[in-house]
Design a protein around this motif. Sequence first.
Motif, PDB file in Angstrom:
ATOM      1  N   GLY A 168       0.813  -1.213   0.000  1.00 31.66           N
ATOM      2  CA  GLY A 168       0.000   0.000   0.000  1.00 31.66           C
ATOM      3  C   GLY A 168       0.844   1.259   0.000  1.00 31.66           C
ATOM      4  O   GLY A 168       0.522   2.239  -0.684  1.00 31.66           O
ATOM      5  N   VAL A 169       1.949   1.238   0.750  1.00 29.41           N
ATOM      6  CA  VAL A 169       2.828   2.411   0.791  1.00 29.41           C
ATOM      7  C   VAL A 169       3.443   2.651  -0.591  1.00 29.41           C
ATOM      8  O   VAL A 169       3.547   3.797  -1.053  1.00 29.41           O
ATOM      9  N   VAL A 170       3.852   1.575  -1.268  1.00 24.80           N
ATOM     10  CA  VAL A 170       4.403   1.707  -2.626  1.00 24.80           C
ATOM     11  C   VAL A 170       3.359   2.315  -3.561  1.00 24.80           C
ATOM     12  O   VAL A 170       3.646   3.249  -4.324  1.00 24.80           O
ATOM     13  N   LEU A 171       2.148   1.804  -3.502  1.00 27.56           N
ATOM     14  CA  LEU A 171       1.088   2.313  -4.371  1.00 27.56           C
ATOM     15  C   LEU A 171       0.764   3.771  -4.046  1.00 27.56           C
ATOM     16  O   LEU A 171       0.500   4.572  -4.945  1.00 27.56           O
ATOM     17  N   ARG A 172       0.808   4.107  -2.770  1.00 30.10           N
ATOM     18  CA  ARG A 172       0.570   5.502  -2.378  1.00 30.10           C
ATOM     19  C   ARG A 172       1.652   6.418  -2.950  1.00 30.10           C
ATOM     20  O   ARG A 172       1.367   7.478  -3.505  1.00 30.10           O
ATOM     21  N   GLN A 173       2.909   5.987  -2.841  1.00 30.11           N
ATOM     22  CA  GLN A 173       3.986   6.836  -3.335  1.00 30.11           C
ATOM     23  C   GLN A 173       3.996   6.905  -4.862  1.00 30.11           C
ATOM     24  O   GLN A 173       4.571   7.823  -5.438  1.00 30.11           O
ATOM     25  N   ALA A 174       3.350   5.929  -5.505  1.00 32.27           N
ATOM     26  CA  ALA A 174       3.211   5.969  -6.960  1.00 32.27           C
ATOM     27  C   ALA A 174       1.970   6.751  -7.376  1.00 32.27           C
ATOM     28  O   ALA A 174       1.661   6.853  -8.565  1.00 32.27           O
ATOM     29  N   GLY A 175       1.246   7.293  -6.391  1.00 36.46           N
ATOM     30  CA  GLY A 175       0.075   8.109  -6.680  1.00 36.46           C
ATOM     31  C   GLY A 175      -1.213   7.333  -6.880  1.00 36.46           C
ATOM     32  O   GLY A 175      -2.231   7.906  -7.257  1.00 36.46           O
ATOM     33  N   ARG A 176      -1.190   6.037  -6.595  1.00 41.53           N
ATOM     34  CA  ARG A 176      -2.387   5.191  -6.788  1.00 41.53           C
ATOM     35  C   ARG A 176      -3.098   5.057  -5.435  1.00 41.53           C
ATOM     36  O   ARG A 176      -3.085   4.017  -4.792  1.00 41.53           O
ATOM     37  N   PHE A 177      -3.711   6.154  -5.014  1.00 43.84           N
ATOM     38  CA  PHE A 177      -4.227   6.252  -3.654  1.00 43.84           C
ATOM     39  C   PHE A 177      -5.361   5.267  -3.361  1.00 43.84           C
ATOM     40  O   PHE A 177      -5.430   4.702  -2.273  1.00 43.84           O
ATOM     41  N   ALA A 178      -6.267   5.082  -4.323  1.00 41.79           N
ATOM     42  CA  ALA A 178      -7.404   4.178  -4.080  1.00 41.79           C
ATOM     43  C   ALA A 178      -6.916   2.747  -3.862  1.00 41.79           C
ATOM     44  O   ALA A 178      -7.372   2.051  -2.942  1.00 41.79           O
ATOM     45  N   GLU A 179      -5.969   2.287  -4.693  1.00 42.66           N
ATOM     46  CA  GLU A 179      -5.421   0.941  -4.530  1.00 42.66           C
ATOM     47  C   GLU A 179      -4.638   0.830  -3.222  1.00 42.66           C
ATOM     48  O   GLU A 179      -4.693  -0.198  -2.528  1.00 42.66           O
ATOM     49  N   ALA A 180      -3.909   1.885  -2.892  1.00 41.55           N
ATOM     50  CA  ALA A 180      -3.136   1.886  -1.655  1.00 41.55           C
ATOM     51  C   ALA A 180      -4.049   1.748  -0.446  1.00 41.55           C
ATOM     52  O   ALA A 180      -3.799   0.956   0.472  1.00 41.55           O
ATOM     53  N   GLU A 181      -5.124   2.514  -0.468  1.00 41.25           N
ATOM     54  CA  GLU A 181      -6.070   2.471   0.651  1.00 41.25           C
ATOM     55  C   GLU A 181      -6.687   1.081   0.789  1.00 41.25           C
ATOM     56  O   GLU A 181      -6.840   0.562   1.902  1.00 41.25           O
ATOM     57  N   GLU A 182      -7.032   0.461  -0.347  1.00 42.52           N
ATOM     58  CA  GLU A 182      -7.612  -0.878  -0.303  1.00 42.52           C
ATOM     59  C   GLU A 182      -6.652  -1.877   0.347  1.00 42.52           C
ATOM     60  O   GLU A 182      -7.048  -2.689   1.191  1.00 42.52           O
ATOM     61  N   CYS A 183      -5.372  -1.825  -0.037  1.00 46.04           N
ATOM     62  CA  CYS A 183      -4.369  -2.727   0.547  1.00 46.04           C
ATOM     63  C   CYS A 183      -4.247  -2.500   2.052  1.00 46.04           C
ATOM     64  O   CYS A 183      -4.191  -3.455   2.840  1.00 46.04           O
ATOM     65  N   MET A 184      -4.192  -1.249   2.446  1.00 45.58           N
ATOM     66  CA  MET A 184      -3.992  -0.935   3.857  1.00 45.58           C
ATOM     67  C   MET A 184      -5.204  -1.317   4.702  1.00 45.58           C
ATOM     68  O   MET A 184      -5.058  -1.772   5.840  1.00 45.58           O
ATOM     69  N   ARG A 185      -6.389  -1.153   4.138  1.00 45.94           N
ATOM     70  CA  ARG A 185      -7.588  -1.552   4.891  1.00 45.94           C
ATOM     71  C   ARG A 185      -7.630  -3.076   5.050  1.00 45.94           C
ATOM     72  O   ARG A 185      -8.027  -3.589   6.097  1.00 45.94           O
ATOM     73  N   GLN A 186      -7.221  -3.805   4.006  1.00 41.41           N
ATOM     74  CA  GLN A 186      -7.117  -5.263   4.131  1.00 41.41           C
ATOM     75  C   GLN A 186      -6.094  -5.627   5.204  1.00 41.41           C
ATOM     76  O   GLN A 186      -6.322  -6.535   6.013  1.00 41.41           O
TER      77      GLN A 186
END
Length: 448
Positions: A168-186
Amino acid sequence: MALARSLAGFLRLTGPWEQAVALHQTAVDCAAAAGDGPGRAAALGDLALVRRLTGDYEGAARNLTEAMDLHHGLGDRRSEARALNDLGAVHGQTGDYPATADAHRRALAIFRELDDGAGAASALNYWGVVQRLRGEYAAAEPHLRESVELFEAAGDRRGRATALNNLGVVLRQAGRFAEAEECMRQALDLAVEVGDQRGSVYIRNALGTVRLLSGAPLEADRLQTEALESARELRDRRGQVYSLNYLGAVRQWTGRWQDAAEAHEEALETARVLGDRRAQGHALCHLAFVHVALGNAPAAAVAAGEALTVATDLGDRRGRARALRAEAAAQVLEGRVERAIRNLTAARELCEEIGDRQGRAALLNDLGEARSALADAAAEGLHHEAATLARDLGSPLEEARALAGLGRYRRSRGETDLAAGMLQRALTLFTRIGAAEQERLAAELNEL
């Protein structure tokens, strides 16, 4: 030996860490006197963990190398690979990413030979984190996804939660916030299911950052507050330090400078009790920026100077770049712009060395603002470069800063229409993410 290990484990949570170091050293000495090779190797690993927490990376690396040699001599390849993973983490703390990646690659090779899925998942997780720190998001993502899958196949839900959070942190830093949030909530759901309260603290920290960048500062504040309350209940002082600094960052974002100062000051005090010098450096950098926002240049310079000393002592190149940036902010406030530019240039070079693209984007904007203060035409190119990099990274904050910088540069040249358009685009971004800069920019647009 068992008693020393138990007490040291307690001290890792509550501090002071120097006492934990002494207890683990006692366990190492006892195992050596008893001729207990496996026990000595395990005690060296424990000792290295606490030394790493205190910032004694050289000592930690020495302990882990000795532990690896012992495990190798005993034919315990699985423990040898685990020690390699830990050694890679130590190298990562100092910004020596090539050595870090090499250690994790070697550990991964051993785990694969042993057909140890959970071990391979751990090595891939570590390796993915290193690639993230270098800004190599495209390379980190498949490693972390494989780590998640291997942890799941091994039935290790705690490990899977950790890998999901790092993904999720990788996806967040790549600007993919929705995917990052989904990973972190899981990840958070898994951590709660298995009762991993400490892990939940750090996942809430990460999720709160995503929500902040997504323009939800109120939810971010709630998540960081929950993380802090949980860390206090667990008497996890390290978790408290991290949560306080993250909470302070939310308050900086929304312009609550006094509240931010209180959070960072408490983080600094707690980190000093623990003996966590790296966390002290983080808190000091945050405090420097808060002092700059409040117009207190002398206090900002002192905090930044102390942070720079800590980072230099630890060999932490990323921390050194942050501290140089904070020191430059204080110097700009004092009118020492040329000195600030030298510091910012040095910080930019450090970020380029370690592959910190997020840091580089921020520094390009800082340099652009400093050059603008000297009416230097180079400011335009710096902000253009920052804007391009920020879009590539998916960093709306730095993109907004770049647009604001370009708008101010155009305004200084009398190009009012172009300036207004750029400033309006910057204001839209700042408003969307709930950043404090929106008030200042709105006032500038009204003047135009």
